[in-house]
Design a protein around this motif. Structure first.
Motif, mmCIF file in Angstrom:
data_model
loop_
_atom_site.group_PDB
_atom_site.id
_atom_site.type_symbol
_atom_site.label_atom_id
_atom_site.label_comp_id
_atom_site.label_asym_id
_atom_site.label_seq_id
_atom_site.Cartn_x
_atom_site.Cartn_y
_atom_site.Cartn_z
ATOM 1 N N UNK A 236 8.591 36.723 -113.032
ATOM 2 C CA UNK A 236 7.574 37.198 -112.215
ATOM 3 C C UNK A 236 7.634 38.843 -112.776
ATOM 4 N N UNK A 237 6.674 39.510 -112.073
ATOM 5 C CA UNK A 237 6.571 41.254 -112.464
ATOM 6 C C UNK A 237 5.159 41.522 -112.268
ATOM 7 N N UNK A 238 5.306 43.272 -112.029
ATOM 8 C CA UNK A 238 4.140 43.556 -111.463
ATOM 9 C C UNK A 238 3.478 43.352 -110.171
ATOM 10 N N UNK A 239 4.585 42.833 -109.419
ATOM 11 C CA UNK A 239 4.387 42.576 -107.855
ATOM 12 C C UNK A 239 3.871 41.163 -107.825
ATOM 13 N N UNK A 240 3.673 40.303 -108.835
ATOM 14 C CA UNK A 240 3.165 38.909 -108.977
ATOM 15 C C UNK A 240 4.201 37.998 -109.429
ATOM 16 N N UNK A 241 4.273 36.763 -108.710
ATOM 17 C CA UNK A 241 5.172 35.692 -109.185
ATOM 18 C C UNK A 241 4.421 35.032 -110.377
ATOM 19 N N UNK A 242 5.105 34.144 -111.177
ATOM 20 C CA UNK A 242 4.644 33.593 -112.267
ATOM 21 C C UNK A 242 5.600 31.997 -112.581
ATOM 22 N N UNK A 243 5.898 31.340 -111.507
ATOM 23 C CA UNK A 243 6.551 30.232 -111.485
ATOM 24 C C UNK A 243 5.712 29.047 -111.076
ATOM 25 N N UNK A 244 4.513 29.316 -110.580
ATOM 26 C CA UNK A 244 3.440 28.396 -110.332
ATOM 27 C C UNK A 244 3.183 27.585 -111.464
ATOM 28 N N UNK A 245 2.430 26.529 -111.233
ATOM 29 C CA UNK A 245 2.007 25.724 -112.453
ATOM 30 C C UNK A 245 1.121 26.138 -113.356
ATOM 31 N N UNK A 246 0.132 26.874 -112.844
ATOM 32 C CA UNK A 246 -0.646 27.382 -113.632
ATOM 33 C C UNK A 246 -0.152 28.652 -114.642
ATOM 34 N N UNK A 291 8.221 19.473 -111.484
ATOM 35 C CA UNK A 291 8.940 18.533 -112.365
ATOM 36 C C UNK A 291 8.636 16.924 -112.025
ATOM 37 N N UNK A 292 8.387 16.830 -110.541
ATOM 38 C CA UNK A 292 7.868 15.504 -110.252
ATOM 39 C C UNK A 292 6.585 15.009 -110.682
ATOM 40 N N UNK A 293 5.719 16.136 -110.723
ATOM 41 C CA UNK A 293 4.481 15.686 -110.920
ATOM 42 C C UNK A 293 4.177 15.923 -112.621
ATOM 43 N N UNK A 294 5.179 16.078 -113.408
ATOM 44 C CA UNK A 294 5.085 15.797 -114.776
ATOM 45 C C UNK A 294 5.708 16.760 -115.740
ATOM 46 N N UNK A 295 5.974 18.053 -115.085
ATOM 47 C CA UNK A 295 6.246 19.274 -115.975
ATOM 48 C C UNK A 295 7.634 18.815 -116.803
ATOM 49 N N UNK A 296 7.497 19.115 -118.182
ATOM 50 C CA UNK A 296 8.525 18.894 -119.271
ATOM 51 C C UNK A 296 8.979 20.006 -119.739
ATOM 52 N N UNK A 297 8.537 21.391 -119.510
ATOM 53 C CA UNK A 297 8.970 22.478 -120.342
ATOM 54 C C UNK A 297 10.023 23.078 -119.401
ATOM 55 N N UNK A 298 10.319 22.989 -117.890
ATOM 56 C CA UNK A 298 11.410 23.864 -117.458
ATOM 57 C C UNK A 298 12.407 22.942 -117.197
ATOM 58 N N UNK A 299 13.213 23.868 -117.900
ATOM 59 C CA UNK A 299 14.663 23.130 -118.149
ATOM 60 C C UNK A 299 16.053 23.915 -117.534
ATOM 61 N N UNK A 300 15.508 24.813 -116.819
ATOM 62 C CA UNK A 300 16.632 25.927 -116.181
ATOM 63 C C UNK A 300 16.163 26.768 -115.113
ATOM 64 N N UNK A 301 17.038 27.066 -113.898
ATOM 65 C CA UNK A 301 16.650 28.059 -113.122
ATOM 66 C C UNK A 301 17.723 28.989 -112.873
ATOM 67 N N UNK A 302 17.532 30.158 -112.506
ATOM 68 C CA UNK A 302 18.523 31.336 -111.875
ATOM 69 C C UNK A 302 18.302 31.441 -110.374
ATOM 70 N N UNK A 303 19.309 31.503 -109.772
ATOM 71 C CA UNK A 303 19.444 31.827 -108.404
ATOM 72 C C UNK A 303 20.272 32.758 -108.016
ATOM 73 N N UNK A 304 20.064 33.716 -107.279
ATOM 74 C CA UNK A 304 20.923 34.715 -106.564
ATOM 75 C C UNK A 304 21.704 34.231 -105.291
#
Length: 357
Positions: A236-246, A291-304
């Motif tokens: 994300x950045x600029x006050x906006x998230x960027x993890x949504x499907x779009x 991922x359940x809906x078909x995404x194939x590009x997301x392979x990792x996550x970071x969590x604090x």
């Protein structure tokens, strides 16, 4: 002629530090720890190469300031990692260096006692000892590669590296990353721009030559081979998230157009959770649904994540520090961590093998 000084006008002092080789001799890798690192790197490479169907999740405290709490967290995480190992590959977040927008505590290596004493050599010892202890548990470790000098001291213990939003655009960090032995995730810019991460990925896969230090601490012309395991981290950045499907689809298009890896990692904190740690599980749930809906590009996550929720400021009296609470960004608590990881594993257990190519 004048003898007026012209160099080092703003240098107060310089102290010679232990060399990387000397530190490694004091705190050497055991065979068990070495195998943990080798296995961790290989597993993450296999995930990025689509040879391993699992999702890898870099999870842990925003920063390390208390090694006792860090080891308690690591011990708990190892147990959870074994439990979900068929679906999720857990990697402990072990961040020793913190970039500052202005000033502030720069991390355990720079100021291990949090009192502006800046005992850097002791910080290096403490950091390496913790990484060794974590590796002995059989738990792979991840960190942010910030200072270009410290990799010689610690990188033999690291399975995955991040390059932060402030440094992804830095030529120095791109050059350094081209020589790192592990996969490297490049975060998008603080304004949300993906261009800096794409350019970093283009740069890092090529050989570079630059000034660095060798294992004996000497200034050396360093020549790298290039790192073929760079990938983007959406934070994300600029006050906006960027993890949504779009946003993820747009990132896929930009990466494909640039001819670089379309592997994507999502940072569940920072702007993606509006800097509210409590929202991170919702981001994790959203990614699982994608991922359940078909995404194939997301392979990792970071969590604090830490033992307890939230964060705290460094108090004047360090005895007042609350055990297991972050002193930098806020984190989710351990019970929430377990619940979120188990929930994601249950959701994805059948879906992830199906998207392996």
């Amino acid at each position: 002629m004048t003898d007026k000084q012209v160099d080092d006008l703003n240098i107060a002092s310089q102290d010679v530090l232990i060399t990387p080789n000397a530190l490694k001799e004091k705190l050497p890798l055991s065979d068990n720890a070495r195998q943990t690192v080798i296995s961790g790197r290989e597993t993450i490479r296999n995930i990025l190469d689509r040879k391993d169907h699992r999702l890898f999740v870099v999870i842990g405290p925003c920063s390390i300031h208390d090694t006792d709490a860090a080891m308690e967290y690591a011990t708990r995480l190892k147990k959870l990692a074994d439990e979900v190992s068929d679906t999720i590959y857990l990697v402990l977040r072990v961040y020793f260096e913190k970039p500052r927008t202005t000033v502030g505590w720069k991390g355990l290596i720079n100021d291990p006692y949090m009192n502006d004493s800046f005992k850097v050599e002791e910080g290096l010892h403490i950091a390496r000892k913790l990484l060794l202890d974590v590796a002995e548990l059989g738990l792979p470790a991840a960190t942010e590669a910030l200072d270009p000098t410290t990799p010689q001291y610690l990188q033999d213990l690291i399975a995955w590296n991040a390059i932060g939003a402030r440094t992804t655009e830095s030529q120095t960090h791109r050059e350094m990353s081209s020589g790192l032995s592990s996969p490297v995730g490049f975060k998008n810019g603080t304004d949300g721009s993906l261009d800096v991460a794409v350019n970093a990925m283009l740069s890092v896969q090529h050989p570079h030559r630059f000034l660095g230090i060798d294992p004996e601490g000497r200034v050396a012309l360093t020549t790298t081979k290039g790192n073929q395991y760079g990938h983007v981290v959406l934070r994300g950045g600029g006050g906006k998230p960027n993890y949504d499907s779009v946003s993820v689809a747009l990132a896929e298009q930009a990466l494909e157009k640039a001819g670089v890896s379309t592997n994507i990692m999502v940072d569940c904190s920072h702007a993606n959770s509006n800097k509210d740690p409590g929202l991170q599980p919702l981001v994790m749930e959203n990614i699982a649904n994608q991922i359940l809906e078909g995404n194939e590009s997301i392979l990792g996550l970071m969590v604090e994540s830490h033992l307890k929720f939230g964060n705290q400021k460094i108090p004047p009296n360090l005895d007042d520090l609350e055990y297991g609470v972050s002193i930098t960004d806020g984190c989710i608590a351990w019970d929430t961590t377990e619940e979120a990881i188990r929930s994601m594993a249950d959701k994805l257990r059948d879906a992830l093998p199906k998207r392996q190519k």
